[in-house]
Design an enzyme around this catalytic site. Structure first.
Site, PDB file in Angstrom:
ATOM      1  N   SER A 144       0.854  -1.178   0.000  1.00 11.04           N
ATOM      2  CA  SER A 144       0.000   0.000   0.000  1.00 11.04           C
ATOM      3  C   SER A 144       0.892   1.232   0.000  1.00 11.04           C
ATOM      4  O   SER A 144       2.049   1.172   0.427  1.00 11.04           O
ATOM      5  CB  SER A 144      -0.890   0.008   1.242  1.00 11.04           C
ATOM      6  OG  SER A 144      -1.537   1.245   1.422  1.00 11.04           O
ATOM      7  N   TYR A 157      -1.947  -0.785  10.858  1.00 13.38           N
ATOM      8  CA  TYR A 157      -2.064  -1.040   9.418  1.00 13.38           C
ATOM      9  C   TYR A 157      -0.832  -0.508   8.689  1.00 13.38           C
ATOM     10  O   TYR A 157      -0.255  -1.203   7.842  1.00 13.38           O
ATOM     11  CB  TYR A 157      -3.325  -0.378   8.872  1.00 13.38           C
ATOM     12  CG  TYR A 157      -3.488  -0.546   7.378  1.00 13.38           C
ATOM     13  CD1 TYR A 157      -3.822  -1.789   6.835  1.00 13.38           C
ATOM     14  CD2 TYR A 157      -3.286   0.517   6.513  1.00 13.38           C
ATOM     15  CE1 TYR A 157      -3.954  -1.956   5.468  1.00 13.38           C
ATOM     16  CE2 TYR A 157      -3.415   0.360   5.138  1.00 13.38           C
ATOM     17  CZ  TYR A 157      -3.755  -0.878   4.623  1.00 13.38           C
ATOM     18  OH  TYR A 157      -3.885  -1.037   3.262  1.00 13.38           O
TER      19      TYR A 157
END
Length: 262
Positions: A144, A157
């Site tokens: 990501s 995360y």
């Protein structure tokens, strides 16, 4: 078509029942590959298997597993190594996020995120690497842009995606018989946000810049031919991540209001 390069080749895709994983499976099948797909939802996997068979006339092999559970991962790996020693690709797509402060998050959720986003990805790669090296294979790890630029309300995360980026870069230097590609997208229009941000506030704030999962999946499948090192999208966010690495303090101040929209 990739000049029939993938025809009849087995490629494992995790998190394959929805979003980028599902579209990746479709594009692989379109190229004649045999997707070996893994997800928790048996019904969804069955629907995808039927669609792949009827639409593209290729076999689609399914495995139901919660990859955050070590015992289920080990059972899956035994099956894969015993029944599919001809695997040529591994797409580590499974993962989830949760947008809340570290103090507000439960350890149970944080640990599950770590187990799925990091531990499972490394475990599957490590166990299947000998097969992939023998077959001259390809590993695609879905990270990501959060793995390159930190934001608040996403400490765990962000940490998991930083780990994926670092692991992928190191793995690439460790093996010259396997192509290793990192995929680092910004916000993608998938069901990811249903769990990451149940309020819908962050999703609404980034709706205009959301990426199409179908387009990202198509680019991922093309890397089996192009052997790209990384897919980073959108380009402006990748540029911002490089600026962040050069001047994190300045970027944190400049984009504080945007970061806090989670």
């Amino acid at each position: 078509m990739l000049t029939d390069k993938l025809k009849g080749k087995k490629i494992v895709v995790t998190g394959a029942s929805k979003g980028m994983g599902m579209f990746t499976v479709i594009h692989l099948a379109k190229e004649g590959a045999i997707p070996v797909i893994v997800a928790r939802g048996e019904q969804r996997l069955g629907i995808i298997r039927k669609f792949i068979g009827e639409t593209f006339g290729v076999e689609c092999i399914t495995y139901v597993a919660d990859l955050s559970d070590e015992s289920e991962r080990k059972k899956l790996l035994v099956e894969l190594k015993e029944k599919h020693p001809d695997i040529v690709g591994l797409v580590n797509n499974a993962g989830f996020g949760s947008f809340e402060s570290l103090q507000a998050a439960s350890w149970e959720k944080s640990n599950k995120m770590i187990q799925l986003n990091v531990t499972a990805l490394i475990h599957l790669t490590q166990e299947l690497l000998p097969i992939l090296e023998e077959n001259g294979g390809h590993v695609i790890n879905v990270g990501s842009q959060s793995g390159k630029i930190a934001t608040p309300k996403a400490a765990v995360y962000t940490a998991t995606k930083h780990a994926v980026v670092g692991f992928t870069n190191s793995l690439r230097m460790e093996t010259d018989r396997v192509t290793v590609t990192a995929v680092n997208p910004g916000p993608v229009a998938t069901s990811f946000f249903e769990q990451a941000d149940p309020s819908g506030g962050y999703e609404a704030s980034v709706k205009a810049i959301m990426l199409d999962p179908n387009k990202i999946a198509r680019r991922m499948v093309r890397t089996f031919d192009t052997h790209e090192r990384e897919i980073n999208a959108p380009a402006w966010m990748e540029a911002a991540s490089k600026l962040y690495q050069a001047a994190p303090g300045v970027m944190e101040k400049a984009f504080r209001s945007q970061f806090n929209k989670k």
